[in-house]
Design a protein around this motif. Structure first.
Motif, PDB file in Angstrom:
ATOM      1  N   PRO A 369       0.801  -1.236   0.000  1.00 20.38           N
ATOM      2  CA  PRO A 369       0.000   0.000   0.000  1.00 20.38           C
ATOM      3  C   PRO A 369       0.830   1.280   0.000  1.00 20.38           C
ATOM      4  CG  PRO A 369      -0.067  -1.059   2.147  1.00 20.38           C
ATOM      5  CD  PRO A 369       0.616  -2.016   1.252  1.00 20.38           C
ATOM      6  N   GLY A 370       2.085   1.195   0.358  1.00 18.64           N
ATOM      7  CA  GLY A 370       2.893   2.403   0.454  1.00 18.64           C
ATOM      8  C   GLY A 370       3.569   2.832  -0.832  1.00 18.64           C
ATOM      9  N   LEU A 371       3.234   2.204  -1.980  1.00 15.58           N
ATOM     10  CA  LEU A 371       3.903   2.533  -3.256  1.00 15.58           C
ATOM     11  C   LEU A 371       3.550   3.945  -3.710  1.00 15.58           C
ATOM     12  CD1 LEU A 371       3.395  -0.731  -5.371  1.00 15.58           C
ATOM     13  CD2 LEU A 371       5.529   0.083  -4.361  1.00 15.58           C
ATOM     14  N   THR A 372       4.564   4.638  -4.204  1.00 15.65           N
ATOM     15  CA  THR A 372       4.316   5.961  -4.782  1.00 15.65           C
ATOM     16  C   THR A 372       3.706   5.789  -6.181  1.00 15.65           C
ATOM     17  OG1 THR A 372       6.470   6.105  -5.850  1.00 15.65           O
ATOM     18  CG2 THR A 372       6.315   6.874  -3.562  1.00 15.65           C
ATOM     19  N   GLU A 373       3.167   6.880  -6.741  1.00 19.28           N
ATOM     20  CA  GLU A 373       2.591   6.840  -8.086  1.00 19.28           C
ATOM     21  C   GLU A 373       3.630   6.458  -9.125  1.00 19.28           C
ATOM     22  OE1 GLU A 373      -0.554   7.056  -9.150  1.00 19.28           O
ATOM     23  OE2 GLU A 373      -1.027   7.007  -7.012  1.00 19.28           O
ATOM     24  N   GLU A 374       4.854   6.954  -8.940  1.00 22.10           N
ATOM     25  CA  GLU A 374       5.929   6.647  -9.893  1.00 22.10           C
ATOM     26  C   GLU A 374       6.271   5.163  -9.830  1.00 22.10           C
ATOM     27  OE1 GLU A 374      10.432   8.115 -11.144  1.00 22.10           O
ATOM     28  OE2 GLU A 374       9.379   9.076  -9.474  1.00 22.10           O
ATOM     29  N   GLU A 375       6.305   4.588  -8.602  1.00 21.38           N
ATOM     30  CA  GLU A 375       6.601   3.154  -8.455  1.00 21.38           C
ATOM     31  C   GLU A 375       5.495   2.302  -9.081  1.00 21.38           C
ATOM     32  OE1 GLU A 375       9.237   3.142  -4.325  1.00 21.38           O
ATOM     33  OE2 GLU A 375       7.029   3.220  -4.219  1.00 21.38           O
ATOM     34  N   LYS A 376       4.234   2.757  -8.929  1.00 18.70           N
ATOM     35  CA  LYS A 376       3.120   2.038  -9.550  1.00 18.70           C
ATOM     36  C   LYS A 376       3.256   2.017 -11.072  1.00 18.70           C
ATOM     37  CE  LYS A 376      -0.338   2.948  -5.951  1.00 18.70           C
ATOM     38  NZ  LYS A 376      -1.610   3.665  -5.629  1.00 18.70           N
ATOM     39  N   LYS A 377       3.675   3.167 -11.647  1.00 24.12           N
ATOM     40  CA  LYS A 377       3.855   3.249 -13.103  1.00 24.12           C
ATOM     41  C   LYS A 377       4.966   2.312 -13.573  1.00 24.12           C
ATOM     42  CE  LYS A 377       2.072   7.928 -13.835  1.00 24.12           C
ATOM     43  NZ  LYS A 377       2.406   9.322 -14.214  1.00 24.12           N
ATOM     44  N   HIS A 378       6.017   2.196 -12.787  1.00 16.15           N
ATOM     45  CA  HIS A 378       7.110   1.276 -13.129  1.00 16.15           C
ATOM     46  C   HIS A 378       6.615  -0.176 -13.134  1.00 16.15           C
ATOM     47  CE1 HIS A 378      10.408   3.984 -13.602  1.00 16.15           C
ATOM     48  NE2 HIS A 378      10.268   4.519 -12.382  1.00 16.15           N
ATOM     49  N   LEU A 379       5.779  -0.519 -12.137  1.00 16.34           N
ATOM     50  CA  LEU A 379       5.220  -1.870 -12.082  1.00 16.34           C
ATOM     51  C   LEU A 379       4.309  -2.150 -13.290  1.00 16.34           C
ATOM     52  CD1 LEU A 379       4.250  -2.524  -8.337  1.00 16.34           C
ATOM     53  CD2 LEU A 379       5.833  -3.855  -9.748  1.00 16.34           C
ATOM     54  N   GLU A 380       3.492  -1.154 -13.636  1.00 13.01           N
ATOM     55  CA  GLU A 380       2.591  -1.304 -14.786  1.00 13.01           C
ATOM     56  C   GLU A 380       3.380  -1.527 -16.072  1.00 13.01           C
ATOM     57  OE1 GLU A 380       0.281   2.237 -14.643  1.00 13.01           O
ATOM     58  OE2 GLU A 380      -1.087   1.496 -13.081  1.00 13.01           O
ATOM     59  N   LYS A 381       4.459  -0.762 -16.263  1.00 12.47           N
ATOM     60  CA  LYS A 381       5.303  -0.910 -17.450  1.00 12.47           C
ATOM     61  C   LYS A 381       5.957  -2.287 -17.477  1.00 12.47           C
ATOM     62  CE  LYS A 381       6.455   3.930 -18.383  1.00 12.47           C
ATOM     63  NZ  LYS A 381       7.552   4.938 -18.452  1.00 12.47           N
ATOM     64  N   MET A 382       6.379  -2.775 -16.302  1.00 11.23           N
ATOM     65  CA  MET A 382       7.020  -4.069 -16.219  1.00 11.23           C
ATOM     66  C   MET A 382       6.037  -5.178 -16.629  1.00 11.23           C
ATOM     67  SD  MET A 382       8.672  -6.023 -12.918  1.00 11.23           S
ATOM     68  CE  MET A 382       7.061  -6.370 -12.237  1.00 11.23           C
ATOM     69  N   ILE A 383       4.790  -5.110 -16.088  1.00  8.49           N
ATOM     70  CA  ILE A 383       3.777  -6.116 -16.431  1.00  8.49           C
ATOM     71  C   ILE A 383       3.465  -6.063 -17.934  1.00  8.49           C
ATOM     72  CG2 ILE A 383       1.354  -6.775 -16.151  1.00  8.49           C
ATOM     73  CD1 ILE A 383       3.129  -7.619 -13.862  1.00  8.49           C
ATOM     74  N   SER A 384       3.353  -4.855 -18.485  1.00 11.82           N
ATOM     75  CA  SER A 384       3.077  -4.693 -19.913  1.00 11.82           C
ATOM     76  C   SER A 384       4.189  -5.300 -20.762  1.00 11.82           C
ATOM     77  CB  SER A 384       2.907  -3.206 -20.238  1.00 11.82           C
ATOM     78  OG  SER A 384       2.637  -3.018 -21.603  1.00 11.82           O
ATOM     79  N   ALA A 385       5.450  -5.097 -20.337  1.00 14.77           N
ATOM     80  CA  ALA A 385       6.595  -5.652 -21.070  1.00 14.77           C
ATOM     81  C   ALA A 385       6.602  -7.176 -20.998  1.00 14.77           C
ATOM     82  CB  ALA A 385       7.898  -5.085 -20.510  1.00 14.77           C
TER      83      ALA A 385
END
Length: 424
Positions: A369-385
């Motif tokens: 729950p403590g992820l920043t918005e930037e960290e969430k975007k990095h995770l989303e990009k990783m899943i997409s890749a």
């Protein structure tokens, strides 16, 4: 498995004698038979072409329906069976149907290869089917493609440039003599079929007027009306030579009807303007010595036949090029058509992989729950890749050319569905 079948069923001048064709000719036009086809179960899209030389049905049908038998009944009557009419009927599916349609549009399947009339007939038939809502996405694309294939054949080959009928050869020779046929006047002597056809071609070139001379004046009047011309008696033949430029003769006379001396006297009053004679009669109507006169050109049926044979040889060479273009375009459309069959599997595969990735992403984010918005975007990009990399090889496998054979394609789609649990 494919959602539909692409079928072409028909009869033509090659497969079916005229006494059979005339019984199934759709003389009522297109609207009535197209409306009747709406009652055939299993048809998703359909198109009908009817000419004096062929009747063809182009269909998109459900795979589980016996459409062939329905069309046989439609063509030959309620009690007709395939074993009875199979010798007349051709049934083509998939790429074979596409290639045949393109061959017809390009005039490679016509009685006279290269004639331009068939493309106009195809367009008229399509207009009726389209206006009645009979065609859909697949046939609309396929029929428009057939028109562009015909245009490409006309542009890239000389398939339609050589005269391969006696009547058309006569017109081509007239154009060589006069250049432009506009305002030239034509005299028909007799009312033979080939002379009539030659007159049709000449009128199509914009000649100024048509005069018909015949021993039976009523026949002359009837033919003259057809060409918006005038009728004269055979006694007026020599006088008419003063004002006409092209004479087409096809009487049934046993002897010469026009001699060199008859024309020689007329040439003086004509101020030696060129006269072009076409003698299609057997025996000949016109004195062969006419060719000895200045500015007088005489061609008989043997001369025209020689021109036709030379041109037929040239047209056959062009037909080889045209057939290669048709085969190339048929392969292109086949790839498009087969691509339609694998598209649902591709979409399902993408959706499944994307949904798995999205589920795992949301589960991970819920635990962090403590992820920043930037960290969430990095995770989303990783899943997409990861999704893209997982999809890459299965998609290449489905789209590969080896998949383009129907049986092989269906096997590959089945393998992908089983491996990834699609449809579960």
């Amino acid at each position: 498995m494919p959602a539909e079948r692409l079928l072409l069923l028909g009869v033509n001048h090659k497969t079916t004698p005229v006494e059979v064709r005339e019984k199934i000719a759709l003389s009522s036009g297109y609207d009535e038979p197209l409306t009747a086809l709406k009652r055939v179960r299993g048809l998703k899209e359909y198109y009908l072409l009817s000419t004096c030389n062929r009747v063809e049905f182009l269909l998109v049908a459900q795979p589980d329906k016996n459409i062939e038998q329905e069309i046989i009944r439609f063509l030959f009557g309620e009690g007709a069976l395939l074993q009875d009419v199979g010798k007349y009927l051709y049934i083509l599916e998939g790429q074979a149907a596409v290639k045949h349609l393109f061959m017809v549009a390009a005039s490679l399947d016509s009685m006279i290869v290269g004639e331009a009339q068939i493309l106009g007939q195809l367009k008229v038939a399509y207009r009726h089917a389209s206006q009645l809502g009979c065609t859909g996405p697949l046939l609309n694309k396929l029929l428009h493609k057939s028109f562009s294939v015909a245009k490409r054949v006309r542009t890239e080959t000389a398939i339609g440039s050589s005269a391969v009928s006696i009547s058309f050869a006569a017109v081509q020779l007239a154009k060589k003599i006069f250049g432009n046929l506009k305002e030239k006047n034509v005299l028909l002597v007799g009312a033979g079929e080939m002379a009539e056809l030659a007159a049709e071609h000449l009128v199509g070139q914009g000649v100024g007027g048509v005069v018909v001379a015949n021993r039976t004046l009523s026949r002359a009047v009837s033919l003259a009306q057809r060409f918006n011309g005038k009728a004269v008696s055979m006694d007026e033949l020599i006088v008419q030579l003063e004002t006409v430029d092209i004479i087409i003769s096809s009487t049934g006379a046993k002897d010469i009807i026009l001699y060199k001396e008859d024309v020689k006297s007329i040439m003086r009053s004509r101020m030696n303007k060129p006269l072009f004679f076409i003698d299609i009669a057997v025996p000949r109507d016109l004195d062969p010595k006419l060719n000895e006169l200045d500015n007088v050109y005489l061609y008989d049926i043997d001369d025209l036949s020689t021109v036709v044979e030379m041109n037929r040889s040239e047209r056959d060479k062009e037909a080889v090029k045209a057939t290669r273009i048709v085969e190339e375009e048929a392969l292109k459309f086949e790839r498009y058509y087969q691509g339609l069959a694998i598209t649902p599997a591709i979409l399902e595969l993408r959706q499944k992989i994307d949904s798995i990735g999205q589920y795992e992403l949301e589960k991970t984010m819920h635990k962090l729950p403590g992820l920043t918005e930037e960290e969430k975007k990095h995770l989303e990009k990783m899943i997409s890749a990861i999704n893209a990399k997982v999809l890459h090889h299965p998609l290449m496998y489905l789209k590969a050319d080896s998949c383009m054979g129907r049986d092989n394609r269906d096997k590959k789609v089945a393998i992908i569905r089983e491996l990834f649990g699609l449809g579960d």
